[in-house]
Design an enzyme around this catalytic site. Structure first.
Site, mmCIF file in Angstrom:
data_model
loop_
_atom_site.group_PDB
_atom_site.id
_atom_site.type_symbol
_atom_site.label_atom_id
_atom_site.label_comp_id
_atom_site.label_asym_id
_atom_site.label_seq_id
_atom_site.Cartn_x
_atom_site.Cartn_y
_atom_site.Cartn_z
ATOM 1 N N TYR A 175 -78.177 -95.338 -37.012
ATOM 2 C CA TYR A 175 -76.862 -94.901 -37.496
ATOM 3 C C TYR A 175 -77.026 -94.325 -38.896
ATOM 4 O O TYR A 175 -76.368 -93.360 -39.270
ATOM 5 C CB TYR A 175 -75.893 -96.085 -37.526
ATOM 6 C CG TYR A 175 -75.549 -96.617 -36.158
ATOM 7 C CD1 TYR A 175 -74.531 -96.038 -35.402
ATOM 8 C CD2 TYR A 175 -76.242 -97.696 -35.617
ATOM 9 C CE1 TYR A 175 -74.212 -96.522 -34.143
ATOM 10 C CE2 TYR A 175 -75.923 -98.189 -34.365
ATOM 11 C CZ TYR A 175 -74.915 -97.601 -33.624
ATOM 12 O OH TYR A 175 -74.616 -98.082 -32.378
ATOM 13 N N ASN B 28 -64.838 -91.718 -28.432
ATOM 14 C CA ASN B 28 -64.937 -90.914 -27.216
ATOM 15 C C ASN B 28 -66.288 -90.232 -27.107
ATOM 16 O O ASN B 28 -66.403 -89.038 -27.331
ATOM 17 C CB ASN B 28 -63.813 -89.874 -27.208
ATOM 18 C CG ASN B 28 -63.856 -89.040 -25.964
ATOM 19 O OD1 ASN B 28 -64.481 -89.416 -24.967
ATOM 20 N ND2 ASN B 28 -63.225 -87.892 -26.013
ATOM 21 N N CYS C 180 -75.189 -91.268 -26.776
ATOM 22 C CA CYS C 180 -74.944 -92.200 -27.867
ATOM 23 C C CYS C 180 -75.720 -93.492 -27.686
ATOM 24 O O CYS C 180 -75.797 -94.300 -28.602
ATOM 25 C CB CYS C 180 -73.444 -92.478 -27.986
ATOM 26 S SG CYS C 180 -72.674 -93.014 -26.458
ATOM 27 N N HIS C 181 -76.319 -93.684 -26.522
ATOM 28 C CA HIS C 181 -77.118 -94.903 -26.325
ATOM 29 C C HIS C 181 -78.431 -94.806 -27.088
ATOM 30 O O HIS C 181 -79.154 -95.778 -27.206
ATOM 31 C CB HIS C 181 -77.377 -95.106 -24.835
ATOM 32 C CG HIS C 181 -78.100 -93.981 -24.175
ATOM 33 N ND1 HIS C 181 -77.471 -92.825 -23.755
ATOM 34 C CD2 HIS C 181 -79.405 -93.816 -23.888
ATOM 35 C CE1 HIS C 181 -78.357 -92.018 -23.217
ATOM 36 N NE2 HIS C 181 -79.553 -92.578 -23.294
ATOM 37 N N GLU D 77 -85.497 -94.892 -20.021
ATOM 38 C CA GLU D 77 -86.177 -93.799 -20.709
ATOM 39 C C GLU D 77 -87.535 -94.229 -21.231
ATOM 40 O O GLU D 77 -88.166 -93.525 -22.020
ATOM 41 C CB GLU D 77 -85.300 -93.271 -21.847
ATOM 42 C CG GLU D 77 -83.972 -92.733 -21.349
ATOM 43 C CD GLU D 77 -83.179 -92.045 -22.452
ATOM 44 O OE1 GLU D 77 -83.582 -92.149 -23.611
ATOM 45 O OE2 GLU D 77 -82.175 -91.395 -22.134
#
Length: 103
Positions: free
Chosen positions: A24, A47, A55-56, A84
DNA sequence: ATTATGACCCGAT
DNA sequence: AATCGGGCCATAA
């Protein structure tokens, strides 16, 4: 007119390659607001457009994964990351291996 | 305008 | 390694 805070966050997050993550804090620095790391989470919570904006792939600076839609769907975030190729050591991941190095 | 909240960060203990 | 406290910031009410 400058892009909204939200626009900057989303457009950057969309560029994170598969199998890599950013913190972040990194996002905050990248969009020119190093102190807005906390607000980044607030934006992604709103959203994210889940599959479109990855966003993960945004995690905490200490290697913990952070949240995903509040505290509800964290398991799904973990699943996506594992999918991933990212491995978990307990509740954390190894940032030295998976952190996306910006140029 | 003021307050409270939260997908955070960091230094000190 | 684990916890605490102060700082920061966009949103919602």
């Amino acid at each position: 007119m400058s892009e909204s805070f939200r626009e900057k966050v989303y457009s950057f997050v969309k560029q994170i390659p598969r199998g890599k993550v950013v913190t972040y804090k990194q996002v905050a620095v990248k969009i020119g607001q190093p102190k807005s790391c906390r607000a980044i989470g607030a934006i992604l919570r709103a959203n994210p457009n889940a599959p479109y904006v990855p966003c993960h792939r945004v995690v905490k600076s200490n290697g913990e994964i952070g949240g995903y839609f509040g505290q509800e769907k964290i398991s799904q975030k973990i699943l996506l990351l594992k999918k991933e190729g990212i491995k978990f050591i307990g509740k954390k991941i190894d940032l030295n291996n998976y952190l996306w190095k910006l140029k």
